[in-house]
Design an enzyme around this catalytic site. Structure first.
Site, PDB file in Angstrom:
ATOM      1  N   LYS A  22       8.082   3.978  10.676  1.00  0.00           N
ATOM      2  CA  LYS A  22       7.883   4.326  12.085  1.00  0.00           C
ATOM      3  C   LYS A  22       6.563   3.764  12.606  1.00  0.00           C
ATOM      4  O   LYS A  22       6.321   3.760  13.801  1.00  0.00           O
ATOM      5  CB  LYS A  22       7.881   5.851  12.242  1.00  0.00           C
ATOM      6  N   LYS A  23       5.693   3.353  11.686  1.00  0.00           N
ATOM      7  CA  LYS A  23       4.422   2.733  12.084  1.00  0.00           C
ATOM      8  C   LYS A  23       4.682   1.560  13.024  1.00  0.00           C
ATOM      9  O   LYS A  23       3.976   1.349  13.990  1.00  0.00           O
ATOM     10  CB  LYS A  23       3.707   2.266  10.817  1.00  0.00           C
ATOM     11  N   ASP A  24       5.730   0.775  12.718  1.00  0.00           N
ATOM     12  CA  ASP A  24       6.117  -0.344  13.583  1.00  0.00           C
ATOM     13  C   ASP A  24       7.316   0.112  14.410  1.00  0.00           C
ATOM     14  O   ASP A  24       8.454  -0.312  14.183  1.00  0.00           O
ATOM     15  CB  ASP A  24       6.461  -1.570  12.723  1.00  0.00           C
ATOM     16  N   ARG A  28      -3.637  -4.848   7.014  1.00  0.00           N
ATOM     17  CA  ARG A  28      -4.784  -5.461   7.698  1.00  0.00           C
ATOM     18  C   ARG A  28      -6.056  -4.612   7.593  1.00  0.00           C
ATOM     19  O   ARG A  28      -7.131  -5.092   7.967  1.00  0.00           O
ATOM     20  CB  ARG A  28      -4.455  -5.713   9.163  1.00  0.00           C
ATOM     21  N   SER A  80      -2.372   0.112   6.665  1.00  0.00           N
ATOM     22  CA  SER A  80      -1.910  -1.203   7.111  1.00  0.00           C
ATOM     23  C   SER A  80      -2.488  -2.251   6.170  1.00  0.00           C
ATOM     24  O   SER A  80      -3.611  -2.090   5.677  1.00  0.00           O
ATOM     25  CB  SER A  80      -2.412  -1.466   8.534  1.00  0.00           C
ATOM     26  N   HIS A  84       4.067   1.280   2.212  1.00  0.00           N
ATOM     27  CA  HIS A  84       5.231   0.609   1.616  1.00  0.00           C
ATOM     28  C   HIS A  84       5.816   1.480   0.496  1.00  0.00           C
ATOM     29  O   HIS A  84       7.029   1.608   0.354  1.00  0.00           O
ATOM     30  CB  HIS A  84       4.829  -0.737   1.005  1.00  0.00           C
ATOM     31  N   HIS A 113       0.864  -1.184   0.000  1.00  0.00           N
ATOM     32  CA  HIS A 113       0.000   0.000   0.000  1.00  0.00           C
ATOM     33  C   HIS A 113       0.902   1.236   0.000  1.00  0.00           C
ATOM     34  O   HIS A 113       2.133   1.111  -0.099  1.00  0.00           O
ATOM     35  CB  HIS A 113      -0.954  -0.024   1.196  1.00  0.00           C
TER      36      HIS A 113
END
Ligand code: AMP
Length: 273
Positions: free
Chosen positions: A145-147, A184, A182, A34, A31
């Protein structure tokens, strides 16, 4: 654009390249989050390699490994249009053997927050990242930075093991209404998607409260949890950039983290302050 399934072929290809190599490891179903990592790499390196591999060792038994979204054709198109030079899509049996040395992430930082409900998750993440960095030998590797806990642990591993790759953090990409992208998110139905917005809204509210001078973490957590009453919050936590829990916000050295289940979908989000 070249596509490699074979580890030895991509190692050969890598050896043939002269110049800086940017690497973006992903689990596919690409998405715009990425894509921003890929664009960052393409812009700042002579060559960009993307890997697509749904890593089994970071999923715990009973988690959504088998139903993790797969969109290979679309992923390859996205890579090609973005100027990626090569995509690496290895087979599980080539990456993992029956006799694996075990990498264990530092417990005090890896068995909290994301690792609390999912012990061994980060052991699996570090294992695959180390393997991929060794195969690709990139100059720069890009992580979201999301993770943020994952990013911290990967940076820590790169330092501890004297890896030569620079670990480059990339900003969180969001939908216009604030929902963090995400893979998900596709599991959310309309109603759940509306509810999921309360996660990013609570981060915005915390940000507003800080602008008015509220730096006490207990008060900020209270404000956020009130906004997320329609979803199942797993944790709201505030840490410094070393992932130590803190009581008071320190500007430029704090991260507010949220994990919540919306219906059956587990989402995470965070705000770097
Ligand atoms: P994944 O495919 O979920 O393993 O993610 C691959 C990389 O993309 C990781 O470094 C993630 O942190 C990053 N990423 C995922 N979602 C986002 C997002 N919304 N914004 C920025 N980076 C992201």
């Amino acid at each position: 654009m070249k596509i490699f399934n074979d580890i030895f072929k991509i190692i050969e290809y890598r050896k043939s390249l002269n110049g800086s190599i940017g690497f973006v490891p992903t689990m596919g179903a690409l998405h715009n989050g990425h894509l921003s990592l890929i664009q960052n790499s393409v812009k700042n390196n002579d060559f960009t390699i993307v890997s697509i591999f749904v890593n089994p060792t970071q999923f715990l038994p009973g988690e959504d490994l088998d139903k993790y979204p797969k969109r290979e054709t679309a992923d390859l198109k996205i890579c090609e249009f973005s100027g990626v030079d090569a995509v690496f899509m290895p087979k599980k049996s080539d990456i993992y053997s029956d006799e694996e040395p075990t990498i264990i992430a530092p417990a005090q930082k890896a068995y909290i927050l994301e690792g609390f409900e999912r012990p061994t998750h980060f052991d699996g993440v570090l294992t695959i990242v180390l393997k991929l960095l060794n195969i690709i030998s990139p100059t720069n590797a890009y992580f979201g930075k999301k993770d943020s806990q994952q990013l911290y642990l990967i940076k820590n591993m790169a330092q501890s093991f004297f890896l030569k790759t620079n670990i480059i953090p990339c900003e969180i990409v969001r939908e216009e209404d604030g929902l963090a992208l995400s893979s998900r998110n596709i599991y959310l139905d309309l109603e759940e998607r509306k509810k999921a917005l309360s996660i990013s809204k609570s981060l915005k509210l915390a940000s507003k409260a800080m602008m008015k001078g509220e730096f006490d973490c207990t008060s900020l957590k209270q404000i956020m949890s009130e906004t997320m009453q329609s979803i199942d919050v797993e944790y709201i936590e505030i840490v410094n950039r070393n992932f130590d829990k803190i009581d008071k916000i320190v500007l430029k050295n704090s991260i507010i983290l949220i994990a919540a289940k919306v219906g059956a979908t587990r989402l995470i989000d965070n705000l770097w302050i």
